[in-house]
Scaffold this motif. Structure first.
Motif, PDB file in Angstrom:
ATOM      1  N   VAL A  37       0.825  -1.334   0.010  1.00 59.44           N
ATOM      2  CA  VAL A  37      -0.111  -0.099  -0.068  1.00 59.44           C
ATOM      3  C   VAL A  37       1.016   1.232  -0.089  1.00 59.44           C
ATOM      4  O   VAL A  37       0.702   2.118  -0.717  1.00 59.44           O
ATOM      5  CB  VAL A  37      -0.889  -0.070   1.094  1.00 59.44           C
ATOM      6  CG1 VAL A  37      -1.588   1.213   1.434  1.00 59.44           C
ATOM      7  CG2 VAL A  37      -1.808  -1.071   1.138  1.00 59.44           C
ATOM      8  N   HIS A  69      -6.106   5.661  -6.942  1.00 59.93           N
ATOM      9  CA  HIS A  69      -6.807   4.516  -6.262  1.00 59.93           C
ATOM     10  C   HIS A  69      -7.182   3.436  -7.529  1.00 59.93           C
ATOM     11  O   HIS A  69      -7.427   2.511  -7.113  1.00 59.93           O
ATOM     12  CB  HIS A  69      -7.728   5.244  -5.153  1.00 59.93           C
ATOM     13  CG  HIS A  69      -8.958   5.379  -6.014  1.00 59.93           C
ATOM     14  ND1 HIS A  69      -9.244   6.754  -6.544  1.00 59.93           N
ATOM     15  CD2 HIS A  69     -10.250   4.768  -6.337  1.00 59.93           C
ATOM     16  CE1 HIS A  69     -10.403   6.977  -6.909  1.00 59.93           C
ATOM     17  NE2 HIS A  69     -11.055   5.776  -6.833  1.00 59.93           N
ATOM     18  N   MET A  91      -6.540  -3.916  -3.557  1.00 63.10           N
ATOM     19  CA  MET A  91      -7.678  -3.916  -2.837  1.00 63.10           C
ATOM     20  C   MET A  91      -8.578  -4.997  -3.100  1.00 63.10           C
ATOM     21  O   MET A  91      -9.521  -5.387  -2.392  1.00 63.10           O
ATOM     22  CB  MET A  91      -8.102  -2.490  -3.075  1.00 63.10           C
ATOM     23  CG  MET A  91      -7.304  -1.319  -2.745  1.00 63.10           C
ATOM     24  SD  MET A  91      -6.739  -1.517  -1.134  1.00 63.10           S
ATOM     25  CE  MET A  91      -5.247  -0.324  -1.305  1.00 63.10           C
ATOM     26  N   PRO A 150      -7.143  -8.021  -0.170  1.00 64.07           N
ATOM     27  CA  PRO A 150      -6.031  -7.792   0.718  1.00 64.07           C
ATOM     28  C   PRO A 150      -5.085  -8.890   1.001  1.00 64.07           C
ATOM     29  O   PRO A 150      -3.858  -8.714   1.294  1.00 64.07           O
ATOM     30  CB  PRO A 150      -6.476  -6.799   1.809  1.00 64.07           C
ATOM     31  CG  PRO A 150      -7.631  -6.021   1.204  1.00 64.07           C
ATOM     32  CD  PRO A 150      -8.088  -7.381   0.404  1.00 64.07           C
ATOM     33  N   ASN A 158     -10.152  -8.398   5.814  1.00 62.82           N
ATOM     34  CA  ASN A 158     -10.101  -7.567   4.538  1.00 62.82           C
ATOM     35  C   ASN A 158     -10.862  -6.405   4.624  1.00 62.82           C
ATOM     36  O   ASN A 158     -10.203  -5.312   4.127  1.00 62.82           O
ATOM     37  CB  ASN A 158     -10.633  -8.619   3.289  1.00 62.82           C
ATOM     38  CG  ASN A 158      -9.682  -9.224   2.944  1.00 62.82           C
ATOM     39  OD1 ASN A 158      -8.389  -9.342   3.151  1.00 62.82           O
ATOM     40  ND2 ASN A 158     -10.287 -10.540   2.430  1.00 62.82           N
ATOM     41  N   ARG A 191      -8.561  -2.889   4.100  1.00 61.65           N
ATOM     42  CA  ARG A 191      -9.003  -1.835   3.176  1.00 61.65           C
ATOM     43  C   ARG A 191      -9.147  -0.328   4.155  1.00 61.65           C
ATOM     44  O   ARG A 191      -8.587   0.553   3.679  1.00 61.65           O
ATOM     45  CB  ARG A 191     -10.237  -2.196   2.470  1.00 61.65           C
ATOM     46  CG  ARG A 191      -9.992  -3.255   1.570  1.00 61.65           C
ATOM     47  CD  ARG A 191     -11.359  -3.579   0.634  1.00 61.65           C
ATOM     48  NE  ARG A 191     -11.129  -4.837  -0.303  1.00 61.65           N
ATOM     49  CZ  ARG A 191     -11.708  -5.830   0.294  1.00 61.65           C
ATOM     50  NH1 ARG A 191     -12.403  -5.885   1.293  1.00 61.65           N
ATOM     51  NH2 ARG A 191     -11.642  -6.959  -0.743  1.00 61.65           N
ATOM     52  N   ALA A 208      -5.634   0.808   4.523  1.00 62.77           N
ATOM     53  CA  ALA A 208      -5.105   1.257   3.628  1.00 62.77           C
ATOM     54  C   ALA A 208      -5.335   2.893   3.150  1.00 62.77           C
ATOM     55  O   ALA A 208      -4.750   3.609   2.634  1.00 62.77           O
ATOM     56  CB  ALA A 208      -5.541   0.518   2.203  1.00 62.77           C
TER      57      ALA A 208
END
Length: 448
Positions: free
Chosen positions: A119, A127, A136, A139, A181, A185, A188
């Motif tokens: 990341v 993005h 993404m 992950p 996950n 995210r 991130a």
């Protein structure tokens, strides 16, 4: 660039319907497929006789394991290859297993940190850049590669399953994967904002450490906290003698009871696509788990070399970790993987044939499952079929063991793990090359 537009007309549909009705077999096939499904209607029962479970070279490997509703096949297969030797060396019972849950915990923990690393490396990209979008999408997940397990063992060792048994979430991982996950995210977003706002290295590292603390807690709730010290107790298979080895760590257990030099075991692939030469090594960008750990690395060889190395290892009494596209033409209940298991082309009167390279290039096939080769049937020195230890429990195949035809291996097997001592001098030189870096979404980067 060809610029053609073709809209389906009603006249076209009438023509297609006329062709369908002119086929005398169409109604019978329609009835068979609609009632029984595509697989049952196309199953070739001759494949059972063609793939009987007898082999000229066959290792005794005990009871099969069961990964349940999780994607841990790569861990099961790798730990199975290690326990096979342990069972023979220490006279362990057939149901002895190494702890898959222990490796699962550390893999997810390390994957979280590896994700944070990537990341930050891509924080300057939009993005919706393909690399960021690829990160993404998933992950972290259950799958992995041989080299990734080696990285875990180098850092954390191994333990018997009795020291860290299965949990609800190791057996059924969808729940923890969804939450983890989501967390990654969420993290991130914060890390990308810090990097884009030119935050200090200390601030980013402190934030990342706090995030990893959250991940450790989440995984401990889900799988139980990993064991650090334990006693290894077992009763031998033949003479039923009881043994206790006290106060072991995962590292001392691996050294004493497995004792492998993991650097000896390397990944051989067969990827006959135009972008991958035989005799070259490859790695995949952004693929791994342990930051600073062992790199994923593959040596690409011809299918003949691929199989001969596997045969050499089996003849020496060592089982072989391998990766394949297990779903293709595979009948789970009978435990058969063979190209003649289902005759889809005959059923639908169509051409479905693609070369192995075409299937890889166009997304028709890729590695999705790891298992273990435990035998091979040689006729005049040539393999005709292979014995496969799966990790789907004893209720499928022959007590959990499958038969794989040699033709199926040619088309749908992509990876074997081989001890370097079985390589030729030339192959060792090839393996020592610096790897060519492939894109993150290359099919050789898919996880078993």
């Amino acid at each position: 660039m060809i610029n053609l537009t073709f809209a389906i007309s009603h006249d076209d549909i009438n023509e297609f319907a006329k062709d369908y009705h002119n086929r005398p077999e169409a109604r019978v096939i329609e009835n068979a497929v609609t009632k029984n499904g595509v697989k049952a209607a196309s199953f070739n029962w001759h494949s059972i006789a063609d793939n009987d479970p007898h082999f000229s070279i066959e290792l005794h490997t005990g009871d099969v394991a069961d990964q349940k509703q999780s994607g841990r096949c790569w861990l099961f297969a790798a730990l199975n290859t290690m326990r096979h030797e342990m069972q023979q060396k220490f006279n362990l019972p057939d149901n002895f297993e190494l702890s898959q849950s222990y490796q699962f915990f550390w893999d997810k923990f390390e994957k979280a940190n590896y994700f944070y690393e990537n990341v930050l490396k891509t924080a300057d990209l939009d993005h919706d850049d393909r690399r960021v979008a690829w990160l993404m999408e998933t992950p972290q997940g259950d799958g992995g590669q041989w080299d990734m397990l080696c990285a875990l063992i180098d850092k954390y060792g191994v333990v018997p399953q009795s020291a860290m048994p299965e949990s609800f979430n190791s057996n059924r991982s969808d729940g923890i994967n969804d939450v983890l996950n989501n967390q990654l995210r969420h993290d991130a977003v914060i890390l990308r904002q810090l990097a884009q706002n030119k935050a200090s290295e200390a601030q980013i590292n402190d934030t990342r450490k706090s995030m990893l603390n959250n991940v450790y807690r989440m995984l401990s709730y889900a799988f139980g906290e990993p064991v650090q010290n334990f006693d290894f107790e077992y009763r031998t298979k033949k003479d039923k003698k009881f043994h206790r080895d006290a106060s072991l760590t995962p590292q001392t257990f691996f050294k004493k009871y497995v004792g492998w030099n993991l650097a000896d075991y390397i990944s051989i692939i067969n990827a006959p696509t135009a972008d991958k030469q035989y005799g070259k090594t490859y790695t995949i960008d952004m693929l791994g788990n342990v930051v600073g750990g062992r790199q994923v690395k593959h040596l690409n060889l011809s299918m003949d070399d691929f199989k001969q190395l596997a045969i050499k290892q089996l003849k020496a009494g060592e089982s072989v970790w391998f990766g394949s596209d297990v779903i293709k033409y595979s009948e789970t209940k009978q435990g058969i993987m063979a190209l003649n298991t289902y005759d889809y082309s005959a059923l639908f009167d169509t051409d479905l044939d693609m070369t192995k390279a075409q299937a890889l290039d166009y997304g028709e096939s890729m590695m999705d499952h790891a298992m273990v080769l435990t035998g091979v049937d040689l006729v005049d020195g040539k393999p005709t079929k292979w014995k496969v230890e799966n990790s789907w429990g004893p209720k499928v195949g022959t007590k959990g063991y499958f038969v794989m035809s040699d033709a199926w291996m040619d088309k749908y097997c992509y990876q074997v793990v081989i001890n370097q001592k079985y390589l030729s001098d030339e192959q060792r030189k090839q393996e020592a090359q610096e790897p060519i870096v492939l894109k993150p979404w290359d099919p050789m980067g898919t996880l078993a």
